[in-house]
Motif scaffolding. Structure first.
Motif, PDB file in Angstrom:
ATOM      1  N   ASP A  12       4.027   0.714  15.410  1.00 52.05           N
ATOM      2  CA  ASP A  12       4.618   2.015  15.674  1.00 52.05           C
ATOM      3  C   ASP A  12       6.049   2.013  15.137  1.00 52.05           C
ATOM      4  N   LEU A  13       6.304   2.805  14.098  1.00 51.26           N
ATOM      5  CA  LEU A  13       7.623   2.823  13.477  1.00 51.26           C
ATOM      6  C   LEU A  13       8.691   3.447  14.373  1.00 51.26           C
ATOM      7  N   GLU A  14       8.298   4.364  15.236  1.00 52.66           N
ATOM      8  CA  GLU A  14       9.277   5.020  16.104  1.00 52.66           C
ATOM      9  C   GLU A  14       9.689   4.110  17.260  1.00 52.66           C
ATOM     10  N   LEU A  15       8.738   3.332  17.795  1.00 48.74           N
ATOM     11  CA  LEU A  15       9.041   2.429  18.908  1.00 48.74           C
ATOM     12  C   LEU A  15       9.403   1.028  18.446  1.00 48.74           C
ATOM     13  N   CYS A  41       3.255 -13.359   4.166  1.00 49.71           N
ATOM     14  CA  CYS A  41       4.526 -12.849   4.677  1.00 49.71           C
ATOM     15  C   CYS A  41       4.269 -11.937   5.866  1.00 49.71           C
ATOM     16  N   ASN A  42       5.193 -11.970   6.846  1.00 48.44           N
ATOM     17  CA  ASN A  42       5.063 -11.071   7.982  1.00 48.44           C
ATOM     18  C   ASN A  42       6.164 -10.019   8.021  1.00 48.44           C
ATOM     19  N   THR A  43       6.948  -9.915   6.942  1.00 53.81           N
ATOM     20  CA  THR A  43       8.029  -8.945   6.876  1.00 53.81           C
ATOM     21  C   THR A  43       7.760  -7.928   5.771  1.00 53.81           C
ATOM     22  N   TYR A  44       7.898  -6.640   6.126  1.00 50.52           N
ATOM     23  CA  TYR A  44       7.601  -5.558   5.195  1.00 50.52           C
ATOM     24  C   TYR A  44       8.756  -4.557   5.135  1.00 50.52           C
ATOM     25  N   ILE A  45       8.907  -3.960   3.969  1.00 52.04           N
ATOM     26  CA  ILE A  45       9.864  -2.872   3.760  1.00 52.04           C
ATOM     27  C   ILE A  45       9.074  -1.573   3.618  1.00 52.04           C
ATOM     28  N   VAL A  46       9.509  -0.531   4.310  1.00 50.32           N
ATOM     29  CA  VAL A  46       8.854   0.770   4.230  1.00 50.32           C
ATOM     30  C   VAL A  46       9.751   1.723   3.454  1.00 50.32           C
ATOM     31  N   TRP A  47       9.259   2.155   2.283  1.00 51.14           N
ATOM     32  CA  TRP A  47       9.960   3.124   1.443  1.00 51.14           C
ATOM     33  C   TRP A  47       9.420   4.519   1.742  1.00 51.14           C
ATOM     34  N   ILE A  48      10.302   5.519   1.718  1.00 52.37           N
ATOM     35  CA  ILE A  48       9.923   6.912   1.947  1.00 52.37           C
ATOM     36  C   ILE A  48      10.314   7.739   0.719  1.00 52.37           C
ATOM     37  N   LEU A  49       9.382   8.559   0.229  1.00 53.06           N
ATOM     38  CA  LEU A  49       9.671   9.454  -0.890  1.00 53.06           C
ATOM     39  C   LEU A  49      10.391  10.687  -0.361  1.00 53.06           C
ATOM     40  N   TRP A  52      13.434   7.658  -3.814  1.00 52.33           N
ATOM     41  CA  TRP A  52      12.891   6.787  -2.774  1.00 52.33           C
ATOM     42  C   TRP A  52      14.019   6.217  -1.923  1.00 52.33           C
ATOM     43  N   VAL A  53      13.759   6.035  -0.620  1.00 43.50           N
ATOM     44  CA  VAL A  53      14.753   5.487   0.304  1.00 43.50           C
ATOM     45  C   VAL A  53      14.089   4.409   1.151  1.00 43.50           C
ATOM     46  N   LYS A  54      14.768   3.247   1.296  1.00 43.40           N
ATOM     47  CA  LYS A  54      14.310   2.212   2.216  1.00 43.40           C
ATOM     48  C   LYS A  54      14.625   2.671   3.635  1.00 43.40           C
ATOM     49  N   GLN A  55      13.589   2.909   4.440  1.00 42.56           N
ATOM     50  CA  GLN A  55      13.834   3.484   5.755  1.00 42.56           C
ATOM     51  C   GLN A  55      13.559   2.516   6.904  1.00 42.56           C
ATOM     52  N   HIS A  56      12.666   1.550   6.699  1.00 43.19           N
ATOM     53  CA  HIS A  56      12.343   0.611   7.771  1.00 43.19           C
ATOM     54  C   HIS A  56      12.161  -0.793   7.203  1.00 43.19           C
ATOM     55  N   VAL A  57      12.500  -1.796   8.002  1.00 41.27           N
ATOM     56  CA  VAL A  57      12.132  -3.183   7.747  1.00 41.27           C
ATOM     57  C   VAL A  57      11.443  -3.676   9.013  1.00 41.27           C
ATOM     58  N   SER A  81       0.830  -1.199   0.000  1.00 43.94           N
ATOM     59  CA  SER A  81       0.000   0.000   0.000  1.00 43.94           C
ATOM     60  C   SER A  81       0.869   1.256   0.000  1.00 43.94           C
ATOM     61  N   PHE A  82       0.379   2.301  -0.699  1.00 43.93           N
ATOM     62  CA  PHE A  82       0.946   3.642  -0.589  1.00 43.93           C
ATOM     63  C   PHE A  82       0.201   4.373   0.519  1.00 43.93           C
ATOM     64  N   LEU A  83       0.946   5.064   1.396  1.00 43.92           N
ATOM     65  CA  LEU A  83       0.371   5.678   2.572  1.00 43.92           C
ATOM     66  C   LEU A  83       1.010   7.040   2.835  1.00 43.92           C
ATOM     67  N   GLU A  84       0.358   7.816   3.717  1.00 47.23           N
ATOM     68  CA  GLU A  84       0.968   9.025   4.257  1.00 47.23           C
ATOM     69  C   GLU A  84       1.564   8.685   5.617  1.00 47.23           C
ATOM     70  N   LEU A  85       2.857   8.990   5.804  1.00 46.63           N
ATOM     71  CA  LEU A  85       3.524   8.783   7.089  1.00 46.63           C
ATOM     72  C   LEU A  85       4.354  10.019   7.418  1.00 46.63           C
ATOM     73  N   GLY A  86       3.953  10.727   8.452  1.00 45.08           N
ATOM     74  CA  GLY A  86       4.696  11.905   8.858  1.00 45.08           C
ATOM     75  C   GLY A  86       4.741  12.997   7.820  1.00 45.08           C
ATOM     76  N   GLY A  87       3.691  13.118   7.013  1.00 46.13           N
ATOM     77  CA  GLY A  87       3.616  14.182   6.027  1.00 46.13           C
ATOM     78  C   GLY A  87       4.322  13.901   4.723  1.00 46.13           C
ATOM     79  N   VAL A  88       4.738  12.646   4.477  1.00 45.03           N
ATOM     80  CA  VAL A  88       5.378  12.292   3.211  1.00 45.03           C
ATOM     81  C   VAL A  88       4.737  11.013   2.669  1.00 45.03           C
ATOM     82  N   LEU A  89       4.855  10.831   1.351  1.00 42.98           N
ATOM     83  CA  LEU A  89       4.340   9.630   0.712  1.00 42.98           C
ATOM     84  C   LEU A  89       5.268   8.460   1.022  1.00 42.98           C
ATOM     85  N   SER A  90       4.666   7.346   1.403  1.00 43.16           N
ATOM     86  CA  SER A  90       5.430   6.149   1.736  1.00 43.16           C
ATOM     87  C   SER A  90       4.823   4.945   1.029  1.00 43.16           C
ATOM     88  N   PHE A  91       5.638   3.905   0.877  1.00 46.37           N
ATOM     89  CA  PHE A  91       5.183   2.666   0.257  1.00 46.37           C
ATOM     90  C   PHE A  91       5.573   1.507   1.169  1.00 46.37           C
TER      91      PHE A  91
END
Length: 395
Positions: free
Chosen positions: A362-365, A289-297, A305-310, A270-280
């Motif tokens: 929660d991506l921060e915690l 699958c229970n593992t996801y990659i979070v891309w940030i525009l 695009w940058v891979k910011q979270h796994v 899914s494409f989403l809004e996270l912290g005021g930016v477009l994310s994938f």
């Protein structure tokens, strides 16, 4: 209110309202700014009930400055469309306010007024029973019907319709993307200005000029609106199988197109809004699958695009603890929201026994927690939403 009596810090809204009753000479015990600062921090549904306390409270609650300030204090949550098949496809949207670590404060039940297909500053875009468009405030129950766009079949195009607010002008706009094999255009409906409630065409750009054999198609994923920019995700170049994102600046009314971070998306992504930016949010193995990659525009003009979270998800067990999901589970992203520095992604997990559970990550915690949703009806859509007092009749 007798002398020496004080409003206790933990008093309920009902007690607070009684403590602020006006004197017979219509002079409040507390200064107007104190009343303002109390009411602006209460939930929208509670504040709206107080409009009948007195004339001064009515005027305050309907004041534009108060309404905008109240919006800034409101806590975001999720609207869930519920489809009751046994009642001839009647939709009853619920609202879940997400707060602190508990994630849930309470449900707000609304009547059956249509299917929510978009949300902006407390106003929702509805597809009504008659298959028409309306803008409504689900707290005040005010609703404004809108004229039909060029496409009469909303079922085929509502994923290509964005609902945006332009802060520079205070205007709300609906943007309907129109795309064929070679060109992109759109039609815009501006609310709250001269010529309101009239769709007008906005020229776009050519998708291909190098070869008549090249072809583009719209994938049909849900739009994402961030800071007045409407992102239409899933425009695919058929020959190269490359996926692009068409963005429309609702203020300047100009188009832009960038490549997506992947060649294709699945229902798990899914494409989403996270912290005021477009994310994938991308599943490393679709569907199971229970593992996801979070891309940030990082740069929407350059398409960087940058891979910011796994992240790795666990699901709730019968003992209310969390454990790893297995290959028989179906996971997918349903929504997201940001508040107070928190960036939350909402996942839905469907087990082999058809049991649904929902997880807030929660991506921060870097931790997940279970969300309890009402199981009535069939959930057919999740939308990030914040309740407000903004009137659709004034936009």
């Amino acid at each position: 209110m007798r002398k020496g009596r004080k409003v206790e810090a933990g008093a309920t809204a009902a007690k607070a309202s009684k403590s602020l009753i006006l004197k017979k000479n219509d002079m409040p015990f507390l200064p107007q700014e104190v009343i303002f600062n109390i009411l602006v921090r209460l939930r929208a549904d509670i504040v709206y009930k107080f409009r009948s306390v007195c004339k001064s409270w009515y005027n305050l609650i309907h004041d534009r400055v108060f309404i905008q300030s109240h919006l800034g204090h409101s806590i975001p949550g999720l609207i869930i469309n519920r489809n009751f098949l046994e009642r001839k496809f009647i939709y009853e949207p619920d609202f879940k306010e997400m707060k602190d670590k508990k994630n849930i404060e309470q449900d707000l039940k609304y009547g059956s007024i249509g299917e929510v297909i978009g949300s902006c500053n407390g106003l929702v875009l509805l597809k009504t029973k008659r298959n028409c468009l309306s803008v409504a405030n689900l707290i005040t129950k005010q609703i404004v019907d809108l004229p039909s766009a060029s496409s009469e079949n909303l079922d085929s195009w509502y994923h290509q319709c964005g609902f945006a607010y332009v802060p520079e002008t205070g205007i709300y706009k609906l943007v309907h993307l129109l795309i064929d094999e070679y060109t992109v255009t759109c039609e815009v409906l501006s609310l709250g200005c001269s010529g309101r409630n009239t769709w007008r065409c906005v020229n776009g750009f050519s998708l291909s000029s190098s070869s008549e054999d090249e072809r583009w198609e719209f994938y049909g994923s849900k739009t994402v609106t961030i800071n007045g920019i409407v992102y239409f995700v899933g425009v695919t170049h058929v020959q190269s199988s490359s996926m692009h994102i068409v963005s429309f600046d609702a203020g300047a009314e100009v188009f832009h197109m960038i490549r997506a971070p992947v060649h294709e998306i699945t229902v798990s992504d899914s494409f989403l809004e996270l912290g005021g930016v477009l994310s994938f949010v991308q599943a490393t193995k679709p569907f199971k699958c229970n593992t996801y990659i979070v891309w940030i525009l990082k740069d929407w003009l350059k398409g960087t695009w940058v891979k910011q979270h796994v992240i790795s998800l666990r699901k709730p067990s019968m003992g209310c603890t969390l454990h790893w999901s297995d290959s028989s589970d179906f996971l997918h992203v349903v929504s997201s929201f940001s508040h107070g520095g928190r960036k939350i992604i909402i996942f839905e997990i469907k087990s082999s026994s058809e049991i649904l559970s929902h997880i807030a990550y929660d991506l921060e915690l870097n931790q997940e927690s279970e969300i309890q949703f009402d199981v009535r009806g069939c959930p057919s859509g999740f939308f990030t939403h914040v309740n407000s007092l903004i009137s659709p009749k004034l936009v």
